[in-house]
Structure formats: C-alpha cells, structure tokens
Design an enzyme around this catalytic site. Structure first.
Site, PDB file in Angstrom:
ATOM      1  N   LYS A 276       5.242  -4.383  44.029  1.00 23.11           N
ATOM      2  CA  LYS A 276       4.364  -3.719  43.166  1.00 23.11           C
ATOM      3  C   LYS A 276       3.054  -4.228  42.669  1.00 23.11           C
ATOM      4  O   LYS A 276       2.013  -3.419  42.686  1.00 23.11           O
ATOM      5  CB  LYS A 276       5.296  -3.250  41.893  1.00 23.11           C
ATOM      6  CG  LYS A 276       4.559  -2.568  40.946  1.00 23.11           C
ATOM      7  CD  LYS A 276       5.394  -2.115  39.692  1.00 23.11           C
ATOM      8  CE  LYS A 276       5.592  -3.099  38.704  1.00 23.11           C
ATOM      9  NZ  LYS A 276       4.472  -3.354  37.802  1.00 23.11           N
ATOM     10  N   ASN A 277       3.109  -5.248  42.193  1.00 22.55           N
ATOM     11  CA  ASN A 277       2.023  -6.086  41.420  1.00 22.55           C
ATOM     12  C   ASN A 277       0.945  -6.464  42.650  1.00 22.55           C
ATOM     13  O   ASN A 277      -0.116  -6.919  42.008  1.00 22.55           O
ATOM     14  CB  ASN A 277       2.534  -7.196  40.585  1.00 22.55           C
ATOM     15  CG  ASN A 277       3.357  -6.502  39.310  1.00 22.55           C
ATOM     16  OD1 ASN A 277       3.354  -5.403  39.057  1.00 22.55           O
ATOM     17  ND2 ASN A 277       4.168  -7.243  38.832  1.00 22.55           N
TER      18      ASN A 277
ATOM     19  N   ARG B  35      -1.092   1.198  32.936  1.00 21.75           N
ATOM     20  CA  ARG B  35      -1.819   0.132  32.273  1.00 21.75           C
ATOM     21  C   ARG B  35      -2.615  -0.850  33.386  1.00 21.75           C
ATOM     22  O   ARG B  35      -3.609  -0.957  32.913  1.00 21.75           O
ATOM     23  CB  ARG B  35      -0.769  -0.724  31.581  1.00 21.75           C
ATOM     24  CG  ARG B  35      -1.266  -1.155  30.253  1.00 21.75           C
ATOM     25  CD  ARG B  35      -0.448  -2.184  29.674  1.00 21.75           C
ATOM     26  NE  ARG B  35      -1.009  -2.388  28.457  1.00 21.75           N
ATOM     27  CZ  ARG B  35      -1.986  -3.513  28.443  1.00 21.75           C
ATOM     28  NH1 ARG B  35      -2.342  -4.067  29.414  1.00 21.75           N
ATOM     29  NH2 ARG B  35      -2.390  -3.612  27.309  1.00 21.75           N
TER      30      ARG B  35
ATOM     31  N   ASP C 220       2.200  -2.174  24.715  1.00 25.70           N
ATOM     32  CA  ASP C 220       3.275  -1.528  25.243  1.00 25.70           C
ATOM     33  C   ASP C 220       4.574  -2.324  24.809  1.00 25.70           C
ATOM     34  O   ASP C 220       4.543  -2.923  23.900  1.00 25.70           O
ATOM     35  CB  ASP C 220       3.025  -1.326  26.758  1.00 25.70           C
ATOM     36  CG  ASP C 220       3.270  -2.591  27.647  1.00 25.70           C
ATOM     37  OD1 ASP C 220       3.464  -3.734  26.721  1.00 25.70           O
ATOM     38  OD2 ASP C 220       2.965  -2.712  28.645  1.00 25.70           O
TER      39      ASP C 220
ATOM     40  N   ASP D  55       9.163 -11.693  34.678  1.00 27.42           N
ATOM     41  CA  ASP D  55       9.468 -10.247  34.978  1.00 27.42           C
ATOM     42  C   ASP D  55      11.002 -10.754  35.494  1.00 27.42           C
ATOM     43  O   ASP D  55      11.661  -9.788  35.994  1.00 27.42           O
ATOM     44  CB  ASP D  55       8.762  -9.833  35.768  1.00 27.42           C
ATOM     45  CG  ASP D  55       7.388  -9.305  35.473  1.00 27.42           C
ATOM     46  OD1 ASP D  55       7.309  -9.382  34.179  1.00 27.42           O
ATOM     47  OD2 ASP D  55       6.440  -9.067  36.029  1.00 27.42           O
TER      48      ASP D  55
HETATM   49  N1  EPU Z   1      -3.713 -11.570  27.838  1.00 31.88           N
HETATM   50  C1  EPU Z   1      -4.467 -11.747  26.691  1.00 31.88           C
HETATM   51  N2  EPU Z   1      -5.880 -11.430  27.035  1.00 31.88           N
HETATM   52  C2  EPU Z   1      -6.278 -10.970  28.300  1.00 31.88           C
HETATM   53  C3  EPU Z   1      -5.195 -10.830  29.372  1.00 31.88           C
HETATM   54  C4  EPU Z   1      -3.859 -11.209  29.110  1.00 31.88           C
HETATM   55  O1  EPU Z   1      -4.255 -11.997  25.564  1.00 31.88           O
HETATM   56  O2  EPU Z   1      -7.247 -10.765  28.459  1.00 31.88           O
HETATM   57  C5  EPU Z   1      -2.070 -11.949  27.441  1.00 31.88           C
HETATM   58  C6  EPU Z   1      -1.224 -10.792  27.551  1.00 31.88           C
HETATM   59  O3  EPU Z   1      -1.357 -10.109  26.416  1.00 31.88           O
HETATM   60  C7  EPU Z   1       0.040 -11.332  28.064  1.00 31.88           C
HETATM   61  C8  EPU Z   1      -0.473 -12.464  28.806  1.00 31.88           C
HETATM   62  O4  EPU Z   1      -1.620 -12.916  28.799  1.00 31.88           O
HETATM   63  O5  EPU Z   1       0.522 -11.570  26.991  1.00 31.88           O
HETATM   64  C9  EPU Z   1      -0.016 -12.551  30.410  1.00 31.88           C
HETATM   65  O6  EPU Z   1      -0.931 -11.327  30.682  1.00 31.88           O
HETATM   66  P1  EPU Z   1      -1.445 -11.176  32.290  1.00 31.88           P
HETATM   67  O7  EPU Z   1      -2.912 -10.695  32.070  1.00 31.88           O
HETATM   68  O8  EPU Z   1      -1.173 -12.314  33.053  1.00 31.88           O
HETATM   69  O9  EPU Z   1      -0.270 -10.026  32.937  1.00 31.88           O
HETATM   70  P2  EPU Z   1      -0.797  -8.544  33.410  1.00 31.88           P
HETATM   71  O10 EPU Z   1      -2.016  -8.773  34.495  1.00 31.88           O
HETATM   72  O11 EPU Z   1      -1.259  -7.555  32.426  1.00 31.88           O
HETATM   73  C10 EPU Z   1       0.743  -8.568  35.193  1.00 31.88           C
HETATM   74  C11 EPU Z   1       1.715  -7.920  35.789  1.00 31.88           C
HETATM   75  C12 EPU Z   1       3.189  -7.916  35.167  1.00 31.88           C
HETATM   76  C13 EPU Z   1       3.630  -9.398  34.729  1.00 31.88           C
HETATM   77  C14 EPU Z   1       2.252 -10.180  34.472  1.00 31.88           C
HETATM   78  C15 EPU Z   1       2.575 -11.871  34.235  1.00 31.88           C
HETATM   79  C16 EPU Z   1       0.988  -6.098  37.052  1.00 31.88           C
HETATM   80  C17 EPU Z   1       0.424  -4.604  37.218  1.00 31.88           C
HETATM   81  N3  EPU Z   1       1.592  -6.308  35.955  1.00 31.88           N
HETATM   82  O12 EPU Z   1       0.596  -8.121  34.118  1.00 31.88           O
HETATM   83  O13 EPU Z   1       4.322  -7.351  35.617  1.00 31.88           O
HETATM   84  O14 EPU Z   1       4.484  -9.446  33.775  1.00 31.88           O
HETATM   85  O15 EPU Z   1       1.345 -10.200  35.238  1.00 31.88           O
HETATM   86  O16 EPU Z   1       3.226 -12.354  35.325  1.00 31.88           O
HETATM   87  O17 EPU Z   1       0.700  -6.833  38.118  1.00 31.88           O
HETATM   88  C18 EPU Z   1       6.186  -5.970  35.631  1.00 31.88           C
HETATM   89  O18 EPU Z   1       5.978  -5.871  36.898  1.00 31.88           O
HETATM   90  O19 EPU Z   1       7.366  -5.499  34.962  1.00 31.88           O
HETATM   91  C19 EPU Z   1       5.134  -6.500  34.806  1.00 31.88           C
HETATM   92  C20 EPU Z   1       5.115  -6.416  33.540  1.00 31.88           C
END
Ligand code: EPU
Length: 432
Positions: A32-33, A102, A126, A315
């Site tokens: 998915k990601n 998102r 969220d 996850d």
């Molecule tokens: N964060 C910040 N500022 C930012 C970006 C992130 O504070 O500008 C914080 C977030 O709030 C969070 C942490 O850093 O607390 C990690 O965020 P990250 O950006 O690494 O995650 P993401 O890109 O929003 C993706 C996956 C998530 C997975 C995370 C961590 C996708 C669509 N989503 O999210 O997947 O948990 O990386 O590996 O790729 C899932 O598949 O169920 C899922 C939630």
C-alpha cells in the site's frame, strides 16, 4: 478494463469465531505505502503508465480519485493499474479527497515540479495523532517553493521553479522524504536529503522514478542525492511486496498457535519483527521470498520500541500487542512514531486484555484467554489486530467499522478463511 470506480462497502462488519489454529500459505500483494506514492509519481510525466501487483484496497481506489481530480484517467484490470496522465494538470487536491486519503499530501512535490503551483487542502490529524507536515513544507521551501495557508488550503507556488539544494530532515519522515524526492527529480540542479527515511517503500519509489528517467542515488540510506532532469517518461513497474500484509498474516499464525507460510514477500524487510516473533517463542523458517511462522501454545512476553526502518515498524505494533495480550507475562511497548497509537487498547480490553497505557508506553499483562464481544476498528492496523485477537478469543467477536481494514488489506476475510479461520463479512447489524 474497469474504471477506478470500485464498490466501497462501508456498512459491513466481520464476525469471528475464535479458537482455530490457522494453517496454510498466503501470497502477499504490492505494498500500500509503495503503490500510493508511485501513483502520485506518475503525475511527473504525461503519457500512459502501468503498475502491476497493485493490491485491491480502498486506499488505491481513493488515490485513483485524487489522480482523476487532477486530470488523469485510471483503469484497473485485476492487479494491474493503467494511468493516463495528460499534459495539462489541474493542480489541486480538495478537502473531501485529502480527508479520505491523507497521503494525497505527496502531490505537492510533483505538482510544484510540473507546473509551479499546487493547492492542497491542509490535512488535519487522524486516529494516530496530530501528524503535522512541517517537514514537507520546510523541504520544498528550501527548494524555492512559497507557501500560504488560506482558508484551510495550502497554496504553494514555485515562481522560479524548484531548485536543488541541501535539505536536512529533523526526523526521517517517510512522507517528507517522498515529497522532496518527487519535487527534486525535475528540479534544476542537485538536491541532497540528509536524515532521509530508509524504508523499502522509498527505495521502490526511487526505482520507479529511475525507470522514468530520474537520477537518484542513495535511496534506502539516510543520504539521498538527486540530479534534476528536464523531463521524465511514463513507465511500467511491479510494486514491491507489502511487508505489513506479510507481517499481519505472520501474527495470525502466531496468535492462533498454527503454522502459516507467507509467500511472494521480502523477509529481509521484516527482520526486527521476525526477531521479536522468535523471542515470543515462534519458530521461523525462511527463504529469499517466503517465510514460515509456527506459533507457540502461549507466547512469551517481550519488550520493544517502534522506530523508523530498520527498527520495529509502528504499523506492526497493534498486531504484536494483540499477540502479547495472551502472553505468559508482562511486556512493555514504547511507541516512538505516533502520539496517539494506543487508542485501540480499550477495544482489546473489552475482550479481556489487561493493558495500561501512559504517554507513549503500554504495559501489557498477559491474560490466559480473551473472550469475544463487539468491538470497533479505529484504524487500519488496529482493525487488523482486533480480528487477530478475535481468532484467538473464546466465542464470537463482531468487528465494526471495517472500512478501515479494507483501506489496507485485500480480501482480509477471504485470506484468513483460506488459512482455516472461522470468520465472515456481513451487513452491519444483521441478525446472527
Ligand atoms: N511528522 C512531523 N512532521 C512532518 C512529517 C511527519 O511531525 O512534516 C511526524 C508525524 O506526525 C508522525 C511521524 O513524524 O508522528 C512519522 O511520520 P511519517 O512522515 O514518517 O509518516 P507518513 O509518511 O505520514 C507513512 C505511512 C504510515 C506509516 C508511517 C511510518 C503512507 C501512506 N503512510 O506515513 O502508514 O505508519 O509512514 O512508517 O505511506 C499505515 O499503513 O497504516 C500507515 C499509517
């Protein structure tokens, strides 16, 4: 070929009768990601792109809607997705789409790179926490983008185009790394991202972009260098296997005391998770693209902390907590990625789990048995973990709000049935 309009069945629940060990094999689909970001990357080049090994999950359908809003056409044929990207894009992602998807925030990079403008509804928090996007904005700002927040919409402009530079991320954010990468491939000059996320899905995105003609080095390490090019071409790509789908079925075998073989996956992408499964008493066998997990009668307690890759994946945390809820002792879990990832613990406690949470810690005192009852899936992974707990529990569990599970797992119920699980989907509230 069907258009990107697949049926979304939201008013259903999963009814599980626990107690049967799961046995057999299951082949995982694309991640998915990884696929969601590759769909967005297609916006960088007009023409016809194709992705294979695309999972039939709700999030892919929703991202298809985001692309269609921007002007692309998506069509599915089994696990293949063909996307036609036009020359002219409509550079916006409105609130109704961003709320549902998102990850739409990663359109910022490609839209700025293609046309110098992007209007994206600012995503709120969220069920996992506040989830700010400051690092996405800072990175693209360093490359010359200007941002203004107007009435909840992030207005981004790069009047002189994006220009390569040095970017140091405060934290190896997956999304921020991807947004910068997606902007940098068409930027003028060289961009270096320090403290980049090292997730396998980032490596797969870089592999996809490289096939399109991008020049990227270091993806999968903490320093990624991109030499911007003038144009990119459409391409075809097979999406990387989903380590979270693989890990979830592994825990299904472990929690029921059965033996499950997971195929078409990359066991190396689950090193820390498999190590912890070994620590709880599972027997693991593995080859290059498969592994087996045989569960103990009762798991041993283990402690772990979630961390960016190659640490224990956040996850996989809820699934592991479900397993540890029936361990023979007390486990302590530390969640380092999200500020509100234990909200589901209350649902597990309704089933008899003994869990105390405080800030980012959870103390799980293993109980001898769980007992089935109605529960609600609060998010994708917590939803899956409740189904896993239900497969171990005595009696019947009814899991509601299962559209969350559909966001990340293709035919979750069918696959668990094929392993011998006693469960089915039915319309919400149907008589038993
Ligand atoms: N964060 C910040 N500022 C930012 C970006 C992130 O504070 O500008 C914080 C977030 O709030 C969070 C942490 O850093 O607390 C990690 O965020 P990250 O950006 O690494 O995650 P993401 O890109 O929003 C993706 C996956 C998530 C997975 C995370 C961590 C996708 C669509 N989503 O999210 O997947 O948990 O990386 O590996 O790729 C899932 O598949 O169920 C899922 C939630």
């Amino acid at each position: 070929m069907g258009r990107a309009k697949r049926t979304i069945r939201t008013m259903e629940e999963i009814i599980v009768t626990g107690g049967k060990p799961l046995n057999g094999s299951v082949a995982v689909l694309g991640a998915k990601n990884a696929v969601l970001k590759q769909m967005v990357a297609m916006l960088l080049a007009p023409g016809t792109h194709q992705l294979r090994n695309v999972p039939g999950i709700l999030d892919v359908v929703l991202m298809g809607r985001v692309l269609e809003h921007i002007g692309a056409t998506c069509s599915f044929d089994g696990h293949a997705l063909t996307v036609e990207v036009p020359d002219q894009l409509r550079p916006e992602a409105p609130l109704d789409l961003v709320r549902q998807m998102r990850a739409s925030i990663v359109v910022l990079g490609p839209l700025l790179a293609r046309g110098g403008v992007a209007m994206v509804a600012f995503p709120g928090g969220d069920d996992l926490g506040a989830r700010p996007i400051d690092m996405h904005i800072d990175g693209l700002r360093k490359m010359g983008a200007e941002f203004e927040l107007e009435h909840g919409v992030l207005m981004a402009r790069a009047p002189r185009g994006l220009v390569g530079t040095e970017i140091g991320l405060e934290f190896p954010s997956v999304g921020a790394t991807e947004n910068v990468l997606l902007g940098a491939v068409l930027a003028t000059g060289e961009t270096t991202v320090h403290n980049a996320a090292r997730e396998p899905e980032i490596e797969d995105l870089a592999a996809f972009l490289t096939k399109m003609g991008a020049r990227i080095q270091g993806a999968g390490t903490s320093v990624i260098t991109v030499e911007g090019v003038d144009t990119l071409q459409p391409t075809t790509h097979e999406v990387l296997a989903d380590r979270l789908e693989a890990g979830t079925y592994a825990v299904a075998g472990a929690i029921t005391g059965g033996e499950v073989r997971i195929e078409r996956c990359v066991p190396d992408h689950l090193r820390m998770e498999l190590r912890k499964l070994t620590d709880v008493g599972c027997t693991i066998g593995r080859g290059d693209d498969w592994f087996t997990v045989a569960g103990p009668e009762r798991p041993l307690p283990v402690d772990f902390a979630t961390l960016p890759f190659p640490g224990f994946h956040t996850d996989m945390q809820p699934q592991m907590v479900a397993l540890l809820s029936v361990a023979s002792g007390t486990s302590v879990i530390t969640e380092n990625i999200y500020d509100a990832r234990f909200r589901y613990a209350g649902e597990l406690m309704r089933m008899g789990a003994d869990i105390t949470t405080e800030w980012q810690h959870a103390v799980i005192r293993g109980v001898e048995k769980l007992s089935g009852c109605p529960v609600i899936a609060p998010d994708i992974r917590a939803g899956a973990s409740l189904v896993l707990a239900a497969l171990r529990a005595e009696g019947q569990t009814v899991v509601g709000d299962i559209h969350h599970i559909d966001r990340g797992y293709e035919d979750f119920v069918g696959r668990l049935q094929s392993l011998g699980g006693d469960l089915e989907r039915r319309p919400a509230g149907a008589a038993q």
